[in-house]
Design a protein around this motif. Structure first.
Motif, short mmCIF file in Angstrom:
data_model
loop_
_atom_site.label_atom_id
_atom_site.label_comp_id
_atom_site.label_asym_id
_atom_site.label_seq_id
_atom_site.Cartn_x
_atom_site.Cartn_y
_atom_site.Cartn_z
N GLU A 226 0.80 -1.23 0.00
CA GLU A 226 0.00 0.00 0.00
C GLU A 226 0.83 1.28 0.00
N MET A 227 2.08 1.20 0.44
CA MET A 227 2.92 2.40 0.44
C MET A 227 3.51 2.70 -0.95
N GLU A 228 3.36 1.76 -1.87
CA GLU A 228 3.80 1.93 -3.27
C GLU A 228 5.28 2.28 -3.36
N ASP A 229 6.07 1.68 -2.47
CA ASP A 229 7.49 2.03 -2.41
C ASP A 229 8.41 0.96 -2.97
N HIS A 230 7.84 -0.16 -3.40
CA HIS A 230 8.69 -1.22 -3.93
C HIS A 230 8.84 -1.12 -5.45
N TYR A 231 7.80 -0.67 -6.13
CA TYR A 231 7.81 -0.58 -7.59
C TYR A 231 8.92 0.37 -8.06
N PHE A 232 9.83 -0.16 -8.87
CA PHE A 232 10.98 0.60 -9.38
C PHE A 232 11.90 1.10 -8.26
N GLY A 233 11.76 0.50 -7.08
CA GLY A 233 12.59 0.91 -5.96
C GLY A 233 14.01 0.40 -6.10
N ILE A 234 14.87 0.79 -5.15
CA ILE A 234 16.26 0.36 -5.17
C ILE A 234 16.32 -1.16 -5.04
N ILE A 235 17.07 -1.79 -5.92
CA ILE A 235 17.17 -3.25 -5.92
C ILE A 235 18.20 -3.67 -4.87
N LYS A 236 17.81 -4.57 -4.00
CA LYS A 236 18.69 -5.01 -2.92
C LYS A 236 19.88 -5.79 -3.48
N PRO A 237 21.04 -5.69 -2.81
CA PRO A 237 22.28 -6.29 -3.35
C PRO A 237 22.16 -7.77 -3.70
N ARG A 238 21.50 -8.54 -2.86
CA ARG A 238 21.37 -9.98 -3.12
C ARG A 238 20.53 -10.24 -4.37
N VAL A 239 19.48 -9.47 -4.52
CA VAL A 239 18.62 -9.60 -5.70
C VAL A 239 19.37 -9.10 -6.94
N LEU A 240 20.11 -8.02 -6.78
CA LEU A 240 20.87 -7.47 -7.91
C LEU A 240 21.92 -8.46 -8.39
N ALA A 241 22.55 -9.14 -7.45
CA ALA A 241 23.55 -10.16 -7.82
C ALA A 241 22.89 -11.29 -8.59
N PHE A 242 21.69 -11.67 -8.15
CA PHE A 242 20.91 -12.69 -8.88
C PHE A 242 20.61 -12.22 -10.30
N MET A 243 20.13 -10.98 -10.44
CA MET A 243 19.77 -10.45 -11.75
C MET A 243 20.98 -10.39 -12.68
N LYS A 244 22.11 -9.99 -12.13
CA LYS A 244 23.33 -9.89 -12.94
C LYS A 244 23.74 -11.27 -13.47
N GLU A 245 23.73 -12.27 -12.59
CA GLU A 245 24.11 -13.61 -13.04
C GLU A 245 23.09 -14.19 -14.01
N LEU A 246 21.81 -13.90 -13.76
CA LEU A 246 20.76 -14.37 -14.66
C LEU A 246 20.96 -13.78 -16.06
N ASP A 247 21.22 -12.48 -16.13
CA ASP A 247 21.49 -11.85 -17.42
C ASP A 247 22.61 -12.57 -18.16
N GLU A 248 23.69 -12.82 -17.47
CA GLU A 248 24.85 -13.44 -18.11
C GLU A 248 24.54 -14.84 -18.62
N GLU A 249 23.81 -15.61 -17.82
CA GLU A 249 23.43 -16.97 -18.25
C GLU A 249 22.54 -16.92 -19.48
N LEU A 250 21.60 -15.99 -19.47
CA LEU A 250 20.67 -15.88 -20.60
C LEU A 250 21.37 -15.34 -21.84
N TRP A 251 22.26 -14.38 -21.66
CA TRP A 251 22.99 -13.83 -22.81
C TRP A 251 23.81 -14.92 -23.50
N LYS A 252 24.43 -15.80 -22.73
CA LYS A 252 25.19 -16.90 -23.33
C LYS A 252 24.31 -17.76 -24.23
#
Length: 695
Positions: A226-252
């Motif tokens: 309800e606070m609408e603060d998660h949408y497009f919010g700062i991505i947490k480091p652990r999630v960001l690390a996941f996203m970075k590795e996911l990108d690399e796996e998919l790009w390959k």
């Protein structure tokens, strides 16, 4: 950061690799066969197979598999090594053209809707040369179609490819009316994939998440979205690390992963790729979902792809951005600078409006599932009523055409945000409508009803086929016309008048729209059991048979498969609820109640009059009794399934009877959870799950 251009497609036997490794004549023959949809001769296939094998061995592969998409909704693979014995007791690495072109998995153990009996095991896989082979887990994966020994289609790829051929043929006929030619017309898709990430240790404590992919119990968290603060919010480091590795796996793997961000609900995120041809996009989305799950585990996370893993917050969908273009890159849904004068665009637009109106039932069927039923019509998803959003400009153009008036476009608008400091922004000619199931968004349509777990093949089979049918009907009329320009304008107007009921630019979440949609004669199929029978309507069977997508028998089998999957899903969820109730929830409630009563007794012995423990114990005891009684009713309801005569009756029974008992049991359990001390709770709460990834 790695060298992305060098990394991209490094595990794919793509155009660059083929040009480098195949003889020029072989490569040209292969490309021509793919373009024209012709079969490859075995000698050519042998050359390609040998080059593919050598390339795979250089990348560490030892096995190959025919990678296919049965009616389970996920992919299947059977790994076979490249080894072949020699006379001296050794082995060589070998891979023939025959092994490339055709495989033979078991066809009896996959969903078939009655097409195959258990003892009828033979099935075939056939290489799809339009989708590149790739390496995954040291195995050369060859995208293939899957059919039975008698030729019935048992997968999602074959009908998808057929539907794309139908669009190609029909669209070429329309283009010919404008004096235009093209090698091929293709549909393109960019599926936006939503998902949740939760801590793996917490996930392992929730049998509902393990068995069903969603929480079957769980009290509302004090702070949701309800606070609408998660949408497009700062991505947490652990999630960001996941996203970075996911990108690399998919790009390959050649997947065009482009955009990622936090979504509306806590712990919810999205990945969006750049669009590509529909067949390849379907393959890539399957890989995306697979790698989301496996990469998440490397980071101590679990990726949830269920449409509604948590009650009370947004669920997850998959927005299917669909368009149609020539092989040369000409987007046929691009309005241009003056859409009111762009007859070609308006003709294709009219065909799509006609298609969606006439086959709104099939589009609804294409997104039907037990999981998606929880999502459609909620605040994060479009309603179950199919409608088309066009926006202000296109709607005004069509209204002018309908009334025979001249259209006067508005001047391009600029937005000035801060004097001369920030440059003026060019304003789009229409807003976006997130409540619309099928929205035009500039040069494509966004089909927003798909659930996050879905294979995009099914909805695009329907979308391609119904648009091909509309285009074909248009071509049949226009090819006979002496004055084609006048005939086109007349046809566009007639189509608008006849099918304007499907166009709706307002708020799809309101009760007023439900009433208005009913008055317009639009369907509102709220559940899967209600929707699926429409696939077997005569007009829909005739459509699929006419275009060679399915036989009538295959249509019936697919309905049977989907009904059975719905029933099995609800059954597993109900059994899981009972399992959790008896092994976890009742014992936790009793333990806390006993401790409360012990405390109350001790206070009474000391003469302490103020005692909330007794009152709380009474409330909890009442809820515990209701939980137990409700569980007994649910167990009894499950036994009632045995009386159902067929799968339609069974699916309806699960929806009308079992689901209601499940909802009642949950209401008591969630109310009890709000009263039980945290140390007594047998599993992590919503608060811990949704906010458990904090670093």
């Amino acid at each position: 950061m790695s060298n992305v251009p060098k990394m991209f497609g490094s595990l794919v036997f793509n155009e660059t690799v083929m040009k480098d490794r195949l003889p020029t004549a072989t490569y040209k023959t292969f490309k021509n066969a793919v373009l024209k949809g012709e079969a490859l001769d075995l000698p050519i296939a042998n050359i390609i197979a040998n080059a593919m094998k050598d390339w795979a061995l250089e990348h560490g592969a030892t096995h190959f598999t025919h990678w296919f998409q049965p009616m389970t909704g996920i992919t299947a693979e059977k790994h076979e090594s490249f080894i072949a014995p020699t006379a001296d007791g050794r082995v060589i690495m070998d891979f023939s053209g025959k092994e490339l072109i055709q495989g033979e998995p078991d066809a009896s153990s996959f969903p078939s809707g009655g097409l195959r009996a258990t003892f009828e095991a033979r099935g075939y896989t056939a290489w799809d040369p339009t989708s590149y082979a790739f390496i995954k887990d040291g195995c050369l994966c060859i995208p293939t179609a899957f059919c039975s020994y008698t030729g019935e289609v048992l997968d999602k790829k074959a009908p998808l490819l057929r539907s794309m051929c139908c669009v190609d043929k029909a669209a070429k006929r329309i283009l010919a009316l404008f004096g235009e030619t093209t090698e091929k017309v293709v549909t393109t898709v960019g599926p936006e994939q939503e998902y949740f990430l939760v801590d793996k240790d917490m996930w392992e404590q929730r049998r509902d998440l393990i068995y069903t992919g969603r929480t079957l119990f769980g009290a509302k968290v004090p702070k949701g979205q309800e606070m609408e603060d998660h949408y497009f919010g700062i991505i947490k480091p652990r999630v960001l690390a996941f996203m970075k590795e996911l990108d690399e796996e998919l790009w390959k793997l050649g997947v065009l992963a482009k955009t990622e961000h936090n979504e509306v609900a806590p712990a919810q995120h999205e990945l969006a790729p750049i669009f590509t041809t529909t067949n390849v996009a379907s393959d890539h989305n399957q890989l995306t979902m697979e790698f989301m799950k496996r990469v998440a585990l490397r980071h101590g996370l679990v990726c949830l792809l269920h449409e509604k893993p948590f009650a009370g917050v947004n669920g997850s969908g998959k927005h299917n951005n669909w368009s149609i273009a020539t092989a040369e890159g000409d987007n046929l849904l691009s309005p241009g600078k003056e859409p009111h004068k762009n007859t070609r665009f308006l003709l294709f637009l009219a065909a799509i409006i006609k298609a969606v109106d006439e086959y709104q039932d099939l589009l609804r069927v294409s997104v039907a599932s037990a999981g998606n039923d929880h999502r459609l019509g909620a605040n994060e998803a479009p309603p179950a009523i199919v409608s088309v959003f066009l926006g202000t400009e296109l709607t005004n153009i069509l209204e002018a055409i309908e009334k025979g008036k001249k259209y006067n476009p508005d001047a391009a608008a600029l937005l000035k945000l801060s004097g001369d400091i920030i440059p003026a922004l060019t304003k789009d000619n229409t807003d976006r409508n997130r409540t619309s199931p099928f929205a035009f968004t500039g040069n494509k349509f966004e089909f927003r009803m798909l659930g996050s777990e879905f294979s995009i093949a099914g909805p695009n089979i329907v979308l391609n086929t119904i648009v091909a049918e509309a285009l074909e009907q248009f071509a049949d009329k226009l090819e006979k016309a002496a004055d084609k320009d006048a005939a086109m304008k007349k046809l566009i107007k007639e189509t608008i008048v006849k099918h304007k009921r499907i166009v709706f630019n307002g708020d799809g979440y309101t009760d007023a729209w439900v009433k208005e949609a009913k008055s317009r004669g639009l369907l509102n199929l709220k559940s899967t059991p209600e929707a699926l029978p429409y696939m077997e309507a005569k007009k829909n069977i005739d459509l699929f048979v006419k275009h060679g997508i399915f036989t009538a028998t295959e249509v019936h089998s697919r309905v049977e498969i989907m009904l059975e999957k719905y029933a099995k899903t609800i059954n597993i969820e109900a059994l899981t609820m009972l399992d959790m109730l008896h092994k976890d929830i009742l014992s936790a409630a009793v333990a806390y109640t006993n401790d409360l009563l012990g405390s109350a007794t001790a206070k009474k012995a000391l003469g302490i009059k103020s005692c909330f423990e007794a009152e709380l114990a009474s409330k909890l005891s009442d809820l515990t009794s209701k939980m137990y009684t409700s569980g007994e009713k649910l167990a009894k309801a499950l036994k009632g399934v045995e009386k159902c005569a067929d799968m339609k009756a069974e699916a309806n029974y699960y929806h009308d009877v079992v689901l209601k008992e499940m909802e009642l049991l949950r209401s008591y359990a969630d109310a009890a959870e709000e009263l039980i001390g945290e140390d007594y709770l047998p599993y992590p709460t919503y608060g811990k799950l949704l906010y458990g990834v904090n670093n």
